[in-house]
Write a protein that holds these residues in place. Structure first.
Motif, PDB file in Angstrom:
ATOM      1  N   ASP A  45     -56.233   9.260 -10.429  1.00  0.00           N
ATOM      2  CA  ASP A  45     -55.449  10.116  -9.768  1.00  0.00           C
ATOM      3  C   ASP A  45     -56.271  11.595 -10.345  1.00  0.00           C
ATOM      4  O   ASP A  45     -55.566  12.633 -10.035  1.00  0.00           O
ATOM      5  CB  ASP A  45     -54.049  10.267 -10.102  1.00  0.00           C
ATOM      6  CG  ASP A  45     -53.641  10.331 -11.744  1.00  0.00           C
ATOM      7  OD1 ASP A  45     -54.650  10.344 -12.514  1.00  0.00           O
ATOM      8  OD2 ASP A  45     -52.545  10.003 -12.076  1.00  0.00           O
ATOM      9  N   GLY A  46     -57.291  11.477 -10.916  1.00  0.00           N
ATOM     10  CA  GLY A  46     -57.947  12.562 -11.245  1.00  0.00           C
ATOM     11  C   GLY A  46     -57.630  13.461 -12.655  1.00  0.00           C
ATOM     12  O   GLY A  46     -58.403  14.444 -13.048  1.00  0.00           O
ATOM     13  N   ARG A  47     -56.770  12.934 -13.510  1.00  0.00           N
ATOM     14  CA  ARG A  47     -56.504  13.434 -14.854  1.00  0.00           C
ATOM     15  C   ARG A  47     -57.736  13.053 -15.743  1.00  0.00           C
ATOM     16  O   ARG A  47     -58.204  11.765 -15.616  1.00  0.00           O
ATOM     17  CB  ARG A  47     -55.255  12.948 -15.376  1.00  0.00           C
ATOM     18  CG  ARG A  47     -54.037  13.639 -14.511  1.00  0.00           C
ATOM     19  CD  ARG A  47     -52.615  13.036 -14.978  1.00  0.00           C
ATOM     20  NE  ARG A  47     -52.385  11.646 -14.542  1.00  0.00           N
ATOM     21  CZ  ARG A  47     -51.677  10.894 -14.985  1.00  0.00           C
ATOM     22  NH1 ARG A  47     -50.532  11.360 -16.122  1.00  0.00           N
ATOM     23  NH2 ARG A  47     -51.412   9.630 -14.880  1.00  0.00           N
ATOM     24  N   SER A  48     -58.029  13.897 -16.850  1.00  0.00           N
ATOM     25  CA  SER A  48     -59.017  13.568 -17.657  1.00  0.00           C
ATOM     26  C   SER A  48     -58.263  13.542 -19.210  1.00  0.00           C
ATOM     27  O   SER A  48     -57.390  14.302 -19.237  1.00  0.00           O
ATOM     28  CB  SER A  48     -60.071  14.836 -17.632  1.00  0.00           C
ATOM     29  OG  SER A  48     -60.922  14.625 -18.576  1.00  0.00           O
ATOM     30  N   PHE A  49     -58.704  12.497 -19.949  1.00  0.00           N
ATOM     31  CA  PHE A  49     -58.067  12.423 -21.373  1.00  0.00           C
ATOM     32  C   PHE A  49     -59.290  12.561 -22.305  1.00  0.00           C
ATOM     33  O   PHE A  49     -60.198  11.645 -22.239  1.00  0.00           O
ATOM     34  CB  PHE A  49     -57.405  10.940 -21.197  1.00  0.00           C
ATOM     35  CG  PHE A  49     -56.194  10.833 -20.266  1.00  0.00           C
ATOM     36  CD1 PHE A  49     -54.911  11.231 -20.999  1.00  0.00           C
ATOM     37  CD2 PHE A  49     -56.519  10.575 -18.975  1.00  0.00           C
ATOM     38  CE1 PHE A  49     -53.882  11.250 -19.919  1.00  0.00           C
ATOM     39  CE2 PHE A  49     -55.463  10.448 -18.416  1.00  0.00           C
ATOM     40  CZ  PHE A  49     -54.169  10.694 -18.804  1.00  0.00           C
ATOM     41  N   GLU A  50     -59.040  13.263 -23.298  1.00  0.00           N
ATOM     42  CA  GLU A  50     -59.954  13.314 -24.491  1.00  0.00           C
ATOM     43  C   GLU A  50     -59.312  12.707 -25.736  1.00  0.00           C
ATOM     44  O   GLU A  50     -58.252  12.829 -26.278  1.00  0.00           O
ATOM     45  CB  GLU A  50     -60.302  14.734 -24.944  1.00  0.00           C
ATOM     46  CG  GLU A  50     -60.938  15.134 -26.069  1.00  0.00           C
ATOM     47  CD  GLU A  50     -61.289  16.333 -26.447  1.00  0.00           C
ATOM     48  OE1 GLU A  50     -61.861  16.677 -27.473  1.00  0.00           O
ATOM     49  OE2 GLU A  50     -60.918  17.228 -25.719  1.00  0.00           O
ATOM     50  N   VAL A  51     -60.348  11.706 -26.217  1.00  0.00           N
ATOM     51  CA  VAL A  51     -59.438  11.090 -27.561  1.00  0.00           C
ATOM     52  C   VAL A  51     -59.919  11.706 -28.759  1.00  0.00           C
ATOM     53  O   VAL A  51     -60.657  12.387 -29.062  1.00  0.00           O
ATOM     54  CB  VAL A  51     -60.477   9.608 -27.548  1.00  0.00           C
ATOM     55  CG1 VAL A  51     -59.993   8.935 -28.799  1.00  0.00           C
ATOM     56  CG2 VAL A  51     -60.183   8.780 -26.483  1.00  0.00           C
ATOM     57  N   LEU A  52     -58.716  11.940 -29.354  1.00  0.00           N
ATOM     58  CA  LEU A  52     -58.761  12.803 -30.612  1.00  0.00           C
ATOM     59  C   LEU A  52     -58.749  11.777 -31.893  1.00  0.00           C
ATOM     60  O   LEU A  52     -59.421  12.208 -32.511  1.00  0.00           O
ATOM     61  CB  LEU A  52     -57.534  13.575 -30.720  1.00  0.00           C
ATOM     62  CG  LEU A  52     -57.027  14.617 -29.882  1.00  0.00           C
ATOM     63  CD1 LEU A  52     -55.964  15.606 -29.945  1.00  0.00           C
ATOM     64  CD2 LEU A  52     -58.372  15.894 -29.793  1.00  0.00           C
ATOM     65  N   GLU A  53     -57.882  10.713 -31.837  1.00  0.00           N
ATOM     66  CA  GLU A  53     -57.963   9.898 -32.870  1.00  0.00           C
ATOM     67  C   GLU A  53     -58.018   8.314 -32.131  1.00  0.00           C
ATOM     68  O   GLU A  53     -57.210   8.174 -31.360  1.00  0.00           O
ATOM     69  CB  GLU A  53     -56.740   9.896 -33.800  1.00  0.00           C
ATOM     70  CG  GLU A  53     -56.686  11.096 -34.502  1.00  0.00           C
ATOM     71  CD  GLU A  53     -55.528  11.410 -35.346  1.00  0.00           C
ATOM     72  OE1 GLU A  53     -54.737  10.386 -35.504  1.00  0.00           O
ATOM     73  OE2 GLU A  53     -55.357  12.369 -35.752  1.00  0.00           O
ATOM     74  N   ILE A  54     -58.440   7.452 -32.909  1.00  0.00           N
ATOM     75  CA  ILE A  54     -58.324   6.088 -32.507  1.00  0.00           C
ATOM     76  C   ILE A  54     -58.469   5.132 -33.860  1.00  0.00           C
ATOM     77  O   ILE A  54     -59.053   5.368 -34.752  1.00  0.00           O
ATOM     78  CB  ILE A  54     -59.306   5.569 -31.285  1.00  0.00           C
ATOM     79  CG1 ILE A  54     -59.045   4.421 -30.718  1.00  0.00           C
ATOM     80  CG2 ILE A  54     -60.611   5.684 -32.168  1.00  0.00           C
ATOM     81  CD1 ILE A  54     -60.009   4.116 -29.746  1.00  0.00           C
ATOM     82  N   ARG A  55     -57.301   4.234 -33.816  1.00  0.00           N
ATOM     83  CA  ARG A  55     -57.624   3.123 -34.764  1.00  0.00           C
ATOM     84  C   ARG A  55     -57.418   1.726 -34.186  1.00  0.00           C
ATOM     85  O   ARG A  55     -56.534   1.491 -33.469  1.00  0.00           O
ATOM     86  CB  ARG A  55     -56.671   3.503 -36.024  1.00  0.00           C
ATOM     87  CG  ARG A  55     -54.973   3.255 -35.846  1.00  0.00           C
ATOM     88  CD  ARG A  55     -54.273   3.860 -36.705  1.00  0.00           C
ATOM     89  NE  ARG A  55     -52.778   3.460 -36.601  1.00  0.00           N
ATOM     90  CZ  ARG A  55     -52.021   4.367 -36.068  1.00  0.00           C
ATOM     91  NH1 ARG A  55     -52.507   5.436 -35.376  1.00  0.00           N
ATOM     92  NH2 ARG A  55     -50.892   4.160 -35.736  1.00  0.00           N
ATOM     93  N   GLU A  56     -57.860   0.722 -34.917  1.00  0.00           N
ATOM     94  CA  GLU A  56     -57.881  -0.672 -34.367  1.00  0.00           C
ATOM     95  C   GLU A  56     -56.647  -1.229 -35.037  1.00  0.00           C
ATOM     96  O   GLU A  56     -56.212  -1.005 -36.191  1.00  0.00           O
ATOM     97  CB  GLU A  56     -58.898  -1.490 -34.707  1.00  0.00           C
ATOM     98  CG  GLU A  56     -60.053  -1.330 -33.759  1.00  0.00           C
ATOM     99  CD  GLU A  56     -61.264  -1.949 -34.007  1.00  0.00           C
ATOM    100  OE1 GLU A  56     -61.044  -3.351 -33.841  1.00  0.00           O
ATOM    101  OE2 GLU A  56     -62.255  -1.638 -34.686  1.00  0.00           O
ATOM    102  N   THR A  57     -55.857  -2.033 -34.234  1.00  0.00           N
ATOM    103  CA  THR A  57     -54.802  -2.902 -34.762  1.00  0.00           C
ATOM    104  C   THR A  57     -54.972  -4.454 -34.358  1.00  0.00           C
ATOM    105  O   THR A  57     -56.331  -4.544 -34.000  1.00  0.00           O
ATOM    106  CB  THR A  57     -53.129  -2.495 -34.155  1.00  0.00           C
ATOM    107  OG1 THR A  57     -53.392  -2.825 -32.742  1.00  0.00           O
ATOM    108  CG2 THR A  57     -52.903  -1.124 -34.426  1.00  0.00           C
ATOM    109  N   LYS A  58     -54.122  -5.102 -34.448  1.00  0.00           N
ATOM    110  CA  LYS A  58     -54.509  -6.529 -34.228  1.00  0.00           C
ATOM    111  C   LYS A  58     -55.097  -7.115 -32.805  1.00  0.00           C
ATOM    112  O   LYS A  58     -56.323  -7.525 -32.791  1.00  0.00           O
ATOM    113  CB  LYS A  58     -53.086  -7.442 -34.300  1.00  0.00           C
ATOM    114  CG  LYS A  58     -53.468  -8.735 -34.744  1.00  0.00           C
ATOM    115  CD  LYS A  58     -52.105  -9.709 -35.017  1.00  0.00           C
ATOM    116  CE  LYS A  58     -52.148 -10.710 -35.864  1.00  0.00           C
ATOM    117  NZ  LYS A  58     -51.070 -11.392 -36.140  1.00  0.00           N
ATOM    118  N   ASN A  59     -54.433  -6.625 -31.918  1.00  0.00           N
ATOM    119  CA  ASN A  59     -54.992  -6.722 -30.512  1.00  0.00           C
ATOM    120  C   ASN A  59     -55.312  -5.681 -29.865  1.00  0.00           C
ATOM    121  O   ASN A  59     -56.021  -5.724 -28.615  1.00  0.00           O
ATOM    122  CB  ASN A  59     -53.834  -7.837 -29.727  1.00  0.00           C
ATOM    123  CG  ASN A  59     -53.576  -9.003 -30.422  1.00  0.00           C
ATOM    124  OD1 ASN A  59     -54.603  -9.747 -30.840  1.00  0.00           O
ATOM    125  ND2 ASN A  59     -52.493  -9.459 -30.500  1.00  0.00           N
TER     126      ASN A  59
END
Length: 189
Positions: A45-59
């Motif tokens: 739909d045209g929105r843009s998202f910037e990742v600030l933080e990311i962490r892995e969990t189990k799945n």
């Protein structure tokens, strides 16, 4: 609003995680924690998202996006698919026999005699292995297994896949194969 020319699905957002606007997401990258390494992610739909933080969990991965600051905003993203432009994927890191699934779409599926079985219109995985969707003019789409037995060769430059129609399930009987290929001597049973 950004319109992607050749979108590649990178992640699907699940539910909210906590109260600060984080979301759980299913990443379709080799390294799920590298989801933010490809630049801004985009929705259709045209929105843009910037990742600030990311962490892995189990799945899944837990992601915090710029501008998503509370649980209500995070819940509003549930089910959203996020894409990048195909040109943002690093081709130089691929081996000679590696490719992205997005590169398969549009390839023509042919057998060793040159008969066409349609064009790849999608790549799917419903849990039992990858499938290619083939669509020919005036024909209904069919799914074939994306395996070494069914897909013998991939030529991205020529825009073709070499397939074995019997292994792919496109013909039920080896004698039906003779309809598509030159006559071969038949073995006696």
């Amino acid at each position: 609003m950004t319109k992607l020319e050749n979108p590649v699905l990178m992640a699907t957002i699940g539910g909210a995680q906590g109260l600060r606007g984080e979301v759980r997401a299913k990443a379709y990258t080799a390294d799920p924690s590298a989801l933010g390494d490809y630049g801004h992610l985009h929705s259709m739909d045209g929105r843009s998202f910037e990742v600030l933080e990311i962490r892995e969990t189990k799945n899944v991965v837990v992601v915090r996006f710029r501008g998503v600051n509370d649980r209500n905003a995070a819940e509003a993203l549930n089910g959203l698919e996020l894409y990048i432009e195909r040109d943002n994927l690093p081709d130089e890191e691929l081996e000679d026999d590696e490719f992205y699934y997005a590169d398969l779409e549009g390839l023509e599926a042919r057998d060793d005699k040159g008969a066409s079985y349609g064009t790849v219109t999608g790549v799917f995985d419903f849990g039992a292995g990858d499938l290619l969707e083939l669509k020919g003019p005036g024909k209904r789409p069919v799914l074939i297994p994306f395996s070494e037995a069914s897909v013998l060769e991939i030529d991205l430059e020529a825009g073709t896949l070499l397939i074995d129609p019997l292994a792919a399930g496109l013909v039920d009987d080896p004698q039906e194969l003779s309809k598509f290929t030159a006559d071969k001597p038949k073995k006696k049973k």
